[in-house]
Scaffold this motif. Structure first.
Motif, mmCIF file in Angstrom:
data_model
loop_
_atom_site.group_PDB
_atom_site.id
_atom_site.type_symbol
_atom_site.label_atom_id
_atom_site.label_comp_id
_atom_site.label_asym_id
_atom_site.label_seq_id
_atom_site.Cartn_x
_atom_site.Cartn_y
_atom_site.Cartn_z
ATOM 1 N N GLU A 49 0.725 -6.830 85.987
ATOM 2 C CA GLU A 49 1.904 -7.442 86.611
ATOM 3 C C GLU A 49 3.102 -6.497 86.542
ATOM 4 O O GLU A 49 3.879 -6.396 87.496
ATOM 5 N N VAL A 50 3.234 -5.800 85.416
ATOM 6 C CA VAL A 50 4.314 -4.808 85.280
ATOM 7 C C VAL A 50 4.159 -3.729 86.343
ATOM 8 O O VAL A 50 5.123 -3.361 87.019
ATOM 9 N N ARG A 51 2.935 -3.232 86.528
ATOM 10 C CA ARG A 51 2.706 -2.197 87.546
ATOM 11 C C ARG A 51 2.984 -2.723 88.952
ATOM 12 O O ARG A 51 3.532 -2.012 89.799
ATOM 13 N N ALA A 52 2.617 -3.978 89.209
ATOM 14 C CA ALA A 52 2.896 -4.565 90.530
ATOM 15 C C ALA A 52 4.404 -4.649 90.774
ATOM 16 O O ALA A 52 4.879 -4.372 91.884
ATOM 17 N N LEU A 54 6.637 -2.680 89.363
ATOM 18 C CA LEU A 54 7.083 -1.296 89.546
ATOM 19 C C LEU A 54 6.794 -0.814 90.968
ATOM 20 O O LEU A 54 7.610 -0.107 91.565
ATOM 21 N N ALA A 55 5.652 -1.204 91.502
ATOM 22 C CA ALA A 55 5.316 -0.831 92.880
ATOM 23 C C ALA A 55 6.301 -1.466 93.852
ATOM 24 O O ALA A 55 6.738 -0.827 94.816
ATOM 25 N N ARG A 56 6.661 -2.704 93.599
ATOM 26 C CA ARG A 56 7.658 -3.373 94.450
ATOM 27 C C ARG A 56 9.017 -2.695 94.327
ATOM 28 O O ARG A 56 9.723 -2.495 95.318
ATOM 29 N N LEU A 57 9.377 -2.306 93.117
ATOM 30 C CA LEU A 57 10.650 -1.637 92.868
ATOM 31 C C LEU A 57 10.726 -0.284 93.571
ATOM 32 O O LEU A 57 11.719 0.030 94.208
ATOM 33 N N THR A 58 9.654 0.494 93.457
ATOM 34 C CA THR A 58 9.671 1.864 93.975
ATOM 35 C C THR A 58 9.239 1.960 95.435
ATOM 36 O O THR A 58 9.528 2.961 96.093
#
Length: 104
Positions: A49-52, A54-58
């Motif tokens: 979920e953290v990586r998801a 981060l993907a949304r953020l970046t």
């Protein structure tokens, strides 16, 4: 203004003048980043979920080897690139409007 136009502007190290289209874009994008970061920092998040988030953020795919321990703060998000096997410990603050790349 599109993201690439903004990134080209800051890549040239051009000034962002108050009230300009670059300034307006930066503020809108920063508000989006603040929303994602608030979601990331609210309660426990599983690593996927953290990586998801981060993907949304970046706006980029984040490799499954990336680990981030919240809280995390970032003021823009779209000019942040994370390589493989990146570890970001809790309490990090990134100011990436001008660009941050952490390679593999």
């Amino acid at each position: 203004m599109e993201l690439q136009d903004f990134l080209d502007h800051v890549g040239r190290r051009a000034v962002i003048e108050g009230g300009s289209k670059q300034h307006a874009f930066m503020i809108r994008t920063a508000q989006d980043a603040l929303q994602v970061v608030a979601e990331l920092n609210t309660g426990y998040r599983a690593p996927a979920e953290v990586r998801a988030l981060l993907a949304r953020l970046t706006g980029r795919t984040v490799d499954e080897s990336v680990t981030l321990f919240p809280p995390f703060h970032c003021e823009f998000g779209k000019n942040l690139t994370l390589g493989r096997d990146v570890f970001i410990n809790m309490g990090c603050r990134f100011q990436d409007a001008g660009g941050i790349t952490i390679g593999d």
